[in-house]
Scaffold this motif. Structure first.
Motif, short mmCIF file in Angstrom:
data_model
loop_
_atom_site.label_atom_id
_atom_site.label_comp_id
_atom_site.label_asym_id
_atom_site.label_seq_id
_atom_site.Cartn_x
_atom_site.Cartn_y
_atom_site.Cartn_z
N ARG A 144 -37.80 -7.94 41.60
CA ARG A 144 -36.70 -8.87 41.34
C ARG A 144 -37.21 -10.26 40.96
NH1 ARG A 144 -32.51 -5.31 40.78
NH2 ARG A 144 -31.91 -4.35 42.74
N GLY A 145 -38.05 -10.80 41.82
CA GLY A 145 -38.53 -12.15 41.57
C GLY A 145 -39.31 -12.24 40.28
N ALA A 149 -38.17 -14.22 36.98
CA ALA A 149 -39.06 -15.35 36.70
C ALA A 149 -39.61 -15.30 35.28
CB ALA A 149 -40.20 -15.37 37.71
N THR A 290 -42.06 -19.58 42.12
CA THR A 290 -41.15 -19.18 43.20
C THR A 290 -40.73 -17.73 43.07
OG1 THR A 290 -39.24 -20.05 41.97
CG2 THR A 290 -40.28 -21.52 43.56
N GLY A 291 -40.68 -17.21 41.84
CA GLY A 291 -40.35 -15.80 41.66
C GLY A 291 -41.40 -14.89 42.27
N TYR A 294 -41.21 -15.23 45.99
CA TYR A 294 -40.05 -14.55 46.54
C TYR A 294 -40.35 -13.06 46.76
CZ TYR A 294 -35.44 -12.40 46.84
OH TYR A 294 -34.36 -11.66 47.24
N ASP A 295 -41.00 -12.43 45.79
CA ASP A 295 -41.33 -11.01 45.95
C ASP A 295 -42.28 -10.78 47.12
OD1 ASP A 295 -39.75 -10.01 43.93
OD2 ASP A 295 -41.30 -10.11 42.40
N SER A 340 -33.73 -18.77 38.51
CA SER A 340 -34.50 -17.53 38.67
C SER A 340 -34.36 -16.96 40.06
CB SER A 340 -35.98 -17.78 38.33
OG SER A 340 -36.54 -18.75 39.20
N THR A 341 -34.94 -17.62 41.04
CA THR A 341 -35.00 -17.06 42.38
C THR A 341 -33.63 -16.95 43.04
OG1 THR A 341 -37.18 -18.09 42.53
CG2 THR A 341 -36.28 -17.17 44.54
N ALA A 344 -32.23 -13.79 41.65
CA ALA A 344 -32.93 -12.60 42.15
C ALA A 344 -32.42 -12.24 43.54
CB ALA A 344 -34.43 -12.86 42.19
N THR A 345 -32.15 -13.24 44.37
CA THR A 345 -31.66 -12.99 45.72
C THR A 345 -30.31 -12.31 45.71
OG1 THR A 345 -32.86 -14.96 46.45
CG2 THR A 345 -31.23 -14.07 47.96
N ARG A 415 -37.82 -11.46 54.18
CA ARG A 415 -37.02 -11.06 53.02
C ARG A 415 -35.70 -10.44 53.46
NH1 ARG A 415 -41.13 -6.83 50.54
NH2 ARG A 415 -42.26 -8.77 50.62
#
Length: 421
Positions: A144-145, A149, A290-291, A294-295, A340-341, A344-345, A415
């Motif tokens: 996702r991230g 991203a 950050t992407g 995040y993953d 982006s992030t 994704a969340t 997460r």
């Protein structure tokens, strides 16, 4: 699995492109579209001021534009889920945007310009829930991230080229806004052609995403989601939307930032798009960083959003060129995280059956906050910059508290549950 007739090697189950290639090509569409609307947005403040607008008018119009781009997703998201025609919504939205921007170059009437600025944002509202849903299916494979991203990084390449092209035309024509806006019709036509081609190549991106057991109450039919169904989106999603809304309420639009830069005599009008382009480079870098984080670590990385957002007005509305430029650069970094992030969340919190609806609701919450933020920044700027800085800091402090509470209480230390990484 045997390769189907006519399918290129390495193609994904959704069509003729692998998930990563789909992400990249969709990023190319966004890149061309960004040349158009980010090129225009980079001069929105000075352009409206040129037509006689005050700082308050600029704040209200740009805030209303962002609200239109986000609140109207409350309609387009559920309708996209209902019809399943995600490509049609995406193409229609891109069409509205690439037509509205060049028309700005033909007007010298303030209210017409304001209407076109809002219309361009409506185009984003029409396409965005469907676009994000289409992208989320491929991102289920890429991460996702990472998927969001990379898409955002490509998107911001256009956000770099557009403002620079506009700046070049302004410099060549002696700050004539008409030609600078009309030239954006060319990348607009290319973006529209490319998204139609991509739809032919990958007609059903949902097939990228592996089938997973439905969550309790998950909607799988295509009927209109009513108020009850919208309310049945996961509790953790609503809490997260509240956090995002708080951060956006204290998030000034670039229209107000650029108004300050020009009206305070810090930068000439032709230099503002160049600074905007620099902010877009930072946007892309922040999105990728950050992407990937995040993953690996989950939603805890979003702590950076309210912390840095509190610093932006203190720097951006300074009377010193260096500090003001630094504030705009930080603003670009925050925009990268937001585009982006944050998205994704949402894809990790809500299953595929209601995802466009979730993106629409999320956009509505953030949109109301964006409208309030634009008007708040414009109004307080004319009243007291120190008060603007203090109010923004207080809002971001509350947002930080909400996020910390959510991460500790609902998502755990790393997460959100149900993450597909």
């Amino acid at each position: 699995m045997a390769q189907g007739p006519g399918r290129p090697a390495g193609a994904g189950p959704a069509g003729r492109l692998s998930a990563w290639r789909f992400v990249v090509w969709f990023g190319a569409v966004a890149m061309l579209a960004d040349v158009v609307y980010e090129g225009a947005r980079s001069i929105t403040g000075p352009f409206l001021a040129h037509l006689g607008a005050s700082a308050l008018v600029v704040g209200v119009v740009t805030g209303a534009g962002e609200a239109a781009a986000l609140v109207l997703r409350l309609v387009s998201g559920p309708l996209a889920d209902r019809t399943g025609r995600f490509w049609a919504w995406a193409i229609a939205g891109y069409g509205l945007t690439v037509v509205s921007v060049p028309l700005l170059g033909l007007t010298s009437v303030l209210w017409v310009a304001c209407a076109l600025i809002v219309a361009e944002r409506v185009g984003k509202a029409v396409r965005q829930p469907a676009k994000d849903t289409l992208l989320s299916h491929a991102a289920a494979v890429t991460g996702r991230g990472r998927g969001f991203a990379v898409h955002e990084a490509l998107d911001q390449a256009g956000a770099l080229v557009g403002p620079l092209a506009v700046a070049g035309v302004l410099a060549a024509t002696g700050d004539d806004y008409g030609p600078a806006l009309l030239v954006l019709a060319v990348p607009g036509a290319l973006a529209l052609a490319l998204v139609v081609w991509l739809r032919v190549q990958v007609p059903r991106p949902v097939r990228y995403e592996r089938a997973t057991p439905a969550e309790p109450g998950e909607r799988t039919s295509r009927r209109v989601p009513g108020a009850t169904e919208v309310a049945r989106l996961p509790v953790r999603f609503w809490a997260y939307a509240g956090f995002a809304g708080l951060t956006m309420t204290g998030f000034a639009t670039f229209g107000v930032l650029s108004f300050h830069l020009v009206s305070a005599g810090l930068l000439p009008a032709a230099a503002v798009p160049v600074l905007y382009a620099a902010a877009m480079v930072v946007d892309a870098l922040a999105a990728v960083a950050t992407g990937w984080a995040y993953d690996r670590y989950g939603a805890v990385v979003l702590v950076v959003l309210p912390v840095v957002a509190a610093l932006v007005p203190a720097l951006a509305f300074s009377a010193t060129v260096g500090m003001a430029v630094a504030g705009v650069v930080l603003w670009g970094a925050l925009l990268g995280v937001q585009e982006s992030t944050l998205k994704a969340t949402v894809a990790d919190l809500v299953g595929p059956g209601r995802r466009a609806t979730a993106y629409g609701v999320f956009g509505a919450v953030v949109g109301v906050a964006a409208a309030a933020g634009g008007a708040l920044a414009g109004g307080l700027y004319e009243t007291s910059v120190p008060l603007l800085v203090a109010v923004t800091g207080a809002l971001q402090l509350v947002a930080l508290g909400v996020l910390v509470t959510i991460v500790r209480g609902r998502w755990g230390p790393h997460r959100p549950p149900g993450a597909t990484r």
